[in-house]
Design a protein around this motif. Structure first.
Motif, PDB file in Angstrom:
ATOM      1  N   GLU A  43       3.207   7.703  -2.643  1.00 19.11           N
ATOM      2  CA  GLU A  43       3.697   6.694  -3.565  1.00 19.11           C
ATOM      3  C   GLU A  43       5.213   6.602  -3.481  1.00 19.11           C
ATOM      4  O   GLU A  43       5.910   7.598  -3.331  1.00 19.11           O
ATOM      5  CB  GLU A  43       3.261   7.035  -4.990  1.00 19.11           C
ATOM      6  CG  GLU A  43       1.742   7.004  -5.162  1.00 19.11           C
ATOM      7  CD  GLU A  43       1.327   7.537  -6.515  1.00 19.11           C
ATOM      8  OE1 GLU A  43       2.173   8.174  -7.166  1.00 19.11           O
ATOM      9  OE2 GLU A  43       0.173   7.324  -6.906  1.00 19.11           O
ATOM     10  N   THR A  44       5.727   5.414  -3.588  1.00 14.26           N
ATOM     11  CA  THR A  44       7.161   5.228  -3.548  1.00 14.26           C
ATOM     12  C   THR A  44       7.767   5.576  -4.894  1.00 14.26           C
ATOM     13  O   THR A  44       7.072   5.759  -5.881  1.00 14.26           O
ATOM     14  CB  THR A  44       7.486   3.765  -3.197  1.00 14.26           C
ATOM     15  OG1 THR A  44       7.003   2.928  -4.251  1.00 14.26           O
ATOM     16  CG2 THR A  44       6.855   3.358  -1.886  1.00 14.26           C
TER      17      THR A  44
ATOM     18  N   GLU B 216       2.869  -1.388  -4.239  1.00 22.56           N
ATOM     19  CA  GLU B 216       3.315  -0.380  -3.277  1.00 22.56           C
ATOM     20  C   GLU B 216       2.209   0.620  -2.976  1.00 22.56           C
ATOM     21  O   GLU B 216       2.245   1.295  -1.959  1.00 22.56           O
ATOM     22  CB  GLU B 216       4.564   0.319  -3.806  1.00 22.56           C
ATOM     23  CG  GLU B 216       5.755  -0.636  -3.904  1.00 22.56           C
ATOM     24  CD  GLU B 216       6.975   0.014  -4.503  1.00 22.56           C
ATOM     25  OE1 GLU B 216       6.853   1.135  -5.028  1.00 22.56           O
ATOM     26  OE2 GLU B 216       8.061  -0.593  -4.469  1.00 22.56           O
TER      27      GLU B 216
ATOM     28  N   GLU C 243      -1.412  -3.491  -1.582  1.00 24.57           N
ATOM     29  CA  GLU C 243      -0.927  -4.866  -1.636  1.00 24.57           C
ATOM     30  C   GLU C 243      -1.910  -5.794  -2.346  1.00 24.57           C
ATOM     31  O   GLU C 243      -1.532  -6.822  -2.903  1.00 24.57           O
ATOM     32  CB  GLU C 243      -0.672  -5.375  -0.207  1.00 24.57           C
ATOM     33  CG  GLU C 243       0.009  -6.731  -0.142  1.00 24.57           C
ATOM     34  CD  GLU C 243       1.425  -6.701  -0.703  1.00 24.57           C
ATOM     35  OE1 GLU C 243       1.876  -7.744  -1.222  1.00 24.57           O
ATOM     36  OE2 GLU C 243       2.073  -5.628  -0.618  1.00 24.57           O
TER      37      GLU C 243
END
Length: 285
Positions: free
Chosen positions: A177-178, A230, A233
């Motif tokens: 995960e960002t 993120e 999509e």
């Protein structure tokens, strides 16, 4: 501070109205103008406080996506500054045409701005302090012992769908995960997107609904969907209404009648589907 604000399920509209009513009432009590009746003073402050509150809310909603690069505190300060700057001419109208204690001049407007802006910025931060500091208005509900059966709705047109998809295991996650997604999940107090049933925008707040709790956070729906994208999509396609985003794995059924539709979620809540999203939602089934 990252606890909970245990005041029950308080809607933002009610929160701002009650707070504005109390503040206007206090301003009425401390008023020292003996030439006007107390009812007139009360009405003046109620109108001035509530119109100002609506203006600040509208300004923040308009600017929040444009200030996506700033943190929550800076967003509040910037929106409060701009709202104060544009509301000052309106506030001055009360003094000129209602109180008759000044003329509408450039000097009076500059003075009104200098008096209003610092106080308004501080007050706007204080009003949003519960959410700004990580506190939340939260309601917890018990988890169902067994998954509910797919209901058969007698009214309108009901389309049953398959049971909720099983969450991905940690080993199946390919990309980490960002930071943006992680920050949102931490604020929402969930470990992954799979725990979220749906999101609902309420003024400039966001209600995060899971199976065992609801939490109101200081966040924008558009930014939340961007963060969720993120992880996948496809999450960008899961907005059913300007105020709703749903986790498609937890849709139990859809009830449509004409050009109107409602989704029944696995926690028995109903989510609106706008006319513009009708075809997209029907394509899910």
């Amino acid at each position: 501070m990252n606890g909970h604000f245990p005041l029950g399920e308080i809607k933002p509209w009610r929160y701002f109205f009650i707070l504005g009513f109390i503040l206007a009432s206090l301003f009425t009590l401390v008023n020292d103008d003996e030439t006007r009746h107390v009812v007139e003073v009360f009405l003046q402050w109620q109108l001035q406080v509530h119109s100002g509150s609506l203006f600040f809310i509208a300004t923040h909603l308009f600017l929040t996506s444009r200030l996506s690069g700033l943190n929550s505190a800076l967003k509040l300060l910037v929106s409060a500054f701009i709202a104060s700057l544009f509301y000052a001419p309106v506030s001055l109208l009360f003094d000129v045409y209602w109180l008759h204690d000044t003329d509408y001049t450039l000097a009076a407007l500059v003075q009104e701005c200098s008096d209003m802006i610092p106080t308004a910025m501080f007050s706007w931060l204080v009003v949003n302090l519960p959410w700004l500091t990580g506190l939340s208005l939260q309601r917890r509900t018990p988890l169902p012992e067994t998954p509910p059966d797919t209901p058969t709705l007698a009214i309108a047109h009901t389309i049953p769908i398959s049971p909720p998809l099983a969450p991905l295991k940690a080993a199946e996650v390919i990309e980490p995960e960002t930071k943006k997604l992680t920050a949102f999940l931490q604020l929402a107090t969930v470990n992954s997107v799979d725990e979220i049933v749906y999101l609902k925008a309420e003024l400039h707040y966001l209600k995060v609904v899971a199976h065992d709790f609801e939490k109101l956070i200081l966040f924008n729906l558009k930014d939340a969907i961007s963060a969720l994208a993120e992880a996948d999509e496809q999450h960008t396609m899961s907005q059913t209404h300007r105020s709703y985003w749903v986790n498609r794995a937890y849709i139990r059924s859809v009830k449509s009648k004409g050009r109107q539709a409602t989704l029944l979620m696995s926690n028995d809540d109903k989510v609106l589907v706008s006319r513009n999203n009708m075809q997209k939602v029907k394509a899910w089934f």
